[in-house]
Design a protein around this motif. Structure first.
Motif, PDB file in Angstrom:
ATOM      1  N   ALA A  18       8.305 -15.352  11.069  1.00  0.00           N
ATOM      2  CA  ALA A  18       8.044 -14.120  10.316  1.00  0.00           C
ATOM      3  C   ALA A  18       7.460 -14.457   8.955  1.00  0.00           C
ATOM      4  CB  ALA A  18       9.322 -13.308  10.149  1.00  0.00           C
ATOM      5  N   ILE A  19       6.693 -13.499   8.415  1.00  0.00           N
ATOM      6  CA  ILE A  19       6.115 -13.593   7.076  1.00  0.00           C
ATOM      7  C   ILE A  19       6.600 -12.397   6.274  1.00  0.00           C
ATOM      8  CG2 ILE A  19       3.984 -13.690   5.721  1.00  0.00           C
ATOM      9  CD1 ILE A  19       2.550 -14.566   8.289  1.00  0.00           C
ATOM     10  N   MET A  20       7.002 -12.641   5.034  1.00  0.00           N
ATOM     11  CA  MET A  20       7.521 -11.561   4.193  1.00  0.00           C
ATOM     12  C   MET A  20       6.765 -11.477   2.870  1.00  0.00           C
ATOM     13  SD  MET A  20      11.359 -11.212   2.561  1.00  0.00           S
ATOM     14  CE  MET A  20      12.188 -10.866   4.110  1.00  0.00           C
ATOM     15  N   VAL A  21       6.442 -10.239   2.459  1.00  0.00           N
ATOM     16  CA  VAL A  21       5.872  -9.991   1.134  1.00  0.00           C
ATOM     17  C   VAL A  21       6.576  -8.792   0.519  1.00  0.00           C
ATOM     18  CG1 VAL A  21       3.585 -10.929   1.672  1.00  0.00           C
ATOM     19  CG2 VAL A  21       4.033  -8.497   2.029  1.00  0.00           C
ATOM     20  N   GLY A  22       6.392  -8.638  -0.780  1.00  0.00           N
ATOM     21  CA  GLY A  22       6.941  -7.486  -1.480  1.00  0.00           C
ATOM     22  C   GLY A  22       5.937  -6.350  -1.533  1.00  0.00           C
ATOM     23  N   ILE A  23       6.406  -5.163  -1.843  1.00  0.00           N
ATOM     24  CA  ILE A  23       5.557  -3.984  -1.888  1.00  0.00           C
ATOM     25  C   ILE A  23       4.479  -4.115  -2.959  1.00  0.00           C
ATOM     26  CG2 ILE A  23       7.221  -2.791  -3.386  1.00  0.00           C
ATOM     27  CD1 ILE A  23       4.713  -1.213  -0.851  1.00  0.00           C
ATOM     28  N   GLY A  24       4.764  -4.815  -4.042  1.00  0.00           N
ATOM     29  CA  GLY A  24       3.761  -5.008  -5.090  1.00  0.00           C
ATOM     30  C   GLY A  24       2.539  -5.735  -4.576  1.00  0.00           C
ATOM     31  N   ILE A  30       6.757  -8.597   7.549  1.00  0.00           N
ATOM     32  CA  ILE A  30       7.829  -7.853   6.875  1.00  0.00           C
ATOM     33  C   ILE A  30       7.411  -7.483   5.457  1.00  0.00           C
ATOM     34  CG2 ILE A  30      10.251  -7.929   6.149  1.00  0.00           C
ATOM     35  CD1 ILE A  30      10.525 -10.333   8.181  1.00  0.00           C
ATOM     36  N   ILE A  31       7.645  -6.231   5.082  1.00  0.00           N
ATOM     37  CA  ILE A  31       7.426  -5.779   3.706  1.00  0.00           C
ATOM     38  C   ILE A  31       8.760  -5.363   3.115  1.00  0.00           C
ATOM     39  CG2 ILE A  31       6.261  -4.122   2.201  1.00  0.00           C
ATOM     40  CD1 ILE A  31       4.133  -3.794   4.358  1.00  0.00           C
ATOM     41  N   VAL A  32       9.111  -5.915   1.974  1.00  0.00           N
ATOM     42  CA  VAL A  32      10.305  -5.496   1.244  1.00  0.00           C
ATOM     43  C   VAL A  32       9.872  -4.361   0.318  1.00  0.00           C
ATOM     44  CG1 VAL A  32      12.096  -6.182  -0.395  1.00  0.00           C
ATOM     45  CG2 VAL A  32      11.348  -7.769   1.393  1.00  0.00           C
ATOM     46  N   ASP A  33      10.362  -3.169   0.601  1.00  0.00           N
ATOM     47  CA  ASP A  33       9.827  -1.949  -0.003  1.00  0.00           C
ATOM     48  C   ASP A  33      10.974  -0.971  -0.264  1.00  0.00           C
ATOM     49  OD1 ASP A  33       8.335   0.256  -0.725  1.00  0.00           O
ATOM     50  OD2 ASP A  33       7.474   0.581   1.262  1.00  0.00           O
ATOM     51  N   ARG A  76       7.287   2.852  -0.232  1.00  0.00           N
ATOM     52  CA  ARG A  76       5.978   3.213  -0.791  1.00  0.00           C
ATOM     53  C   ARG A  76       4.817   2.644   0.009  1.00  0.00           C
ATOM     54  NH1 ARG A  76       5.298   1.279  -6.524  1.00  0.00           N
ATOM     55  NH2 ARG A  76       6.656  -0.456  -5.922  1.00  0.00           N
ATOM     56  N   THR A  77       5.070   1.932   1.092  1.00  0.00           N
ATOM     57  CA  THR A  77       3.997   1.315   1.859  1.00  0.00           C
ATOM     58  C   THR A  77       3.014   2.362   2.375  1.00  0.00           C
ATOM     59  OG1 THR A  77       5.463  -0.480   2.583  1.00  0.00           O
ATOM     60  CG2 THR A  77       3.447  -0.137   3.850  1.00  0.00           C
TER      61      THR A  77
END
Length: 228
Positions: free
Chosen positions: A46-52, A84-87, A91-92
């Motif tokens: 898995a790959i994860m990024v933040g909403i920013g 994965i988006i940490v949001d 707001r995505t």
């Protein structure tokens, strides 16, 4: 371990910046490092990024190489790892590239305070995981991902998520490509933002390797800080 093996991969300027003061992404590394990152993505569960990062750069987070995609399919996997988006506030954008490009599961991690109507819209495009009161509980999220069979998690920033993961003791290794440019700007995002550690809390790192790649250097670190 009740969470995946987690590593952060990032490209930073020589002065530690991720992007400009306008939060516009600039080219820091070259083709060889691009291939290295694509290989890391192809090997990760898995790959994860933040909403920013999503709002600023709109990344697709897909594996780019046809050969690596094919190898994943031969191994019985989707062409792309779980994205994965940490949001926390949901707001995505519904037209984000992560929804439009590539196959594979998408996960949006939101807090329990996220607006119900936004969650409902996102559930039509992704698996939504709710955790934490006002902000996503990253430790609980990591544990849930492990239970889903995600054993290797690649974090691609940005600065707020990097800080959150490190300060929660959730990171095993850090890979930083340091490019040959100066960006500057006191408001430009650095590798980690957030509140910052006190002297007693500062994390130690163990240098695993340092390799010259084109006009920059790739540093691989093992996190020696307290782990959950």
């Amino acid at each position: 371990m009740d969470r995946p093996f987690i590593f952060i991969n990032s490209a930073i300027s020589a002065d530690g910046k991720l992007s400009t003061k306008e939060r516009k992404q600039v080219k820091i590394s070259g083709k060889l490092d691009f291939e290295r990152v694509d290989e890391l993505r192809a090997q990760a569960d898995a790959i994860m990024v933040g909403i920013g990062t999503v709002l600023a750069d709109d990344p697709s987070l897909t594996v780019k190489s046809p050969e690596r995609k094919a190898a994943r399919k031969i191994a019985g996997k989707n062409e792309n790892p779980v994205r994965i988006i940490v949001d926390s506030a949901a707001r995505t954008p519904l037209d984000a590239d992560i929804f439009k490009k590539g196959d594979g599961l998408r996960i949006i991690a939101v807090s329990n305070s996220a607006p119900a109507e936004k969650i409902k819209s996102l559930e039509e495009k992704a698996l939504v995981i709710k955790t934490g009161a006002l902000k996503v509980d990253l430790g609980e999220l990591a544990a849930k991902l492990k239970k889903m069979g995600i054993n290797t998690l690649m974090v691609e920033g940005g600065a707020t998520l990097n800080w959150g993961m490190l300060s929660a003791g959730l990171v095993d290794e850090v890979y930083t490509f340091v490019g040959n440019l100066i960006i500057g700007g006191k408001t430009a995002p650095t590798f980690t933002d957030g509140e910052g550690f006190t002297e007693a809390e500062i994390f130690g790192l163990e240098l695993l390797s340092a390799d010259k790649i084109e006009e920059g250097i790739l540093l691989k670190w093992k996190v020696k800080g307290k782990r959950n």
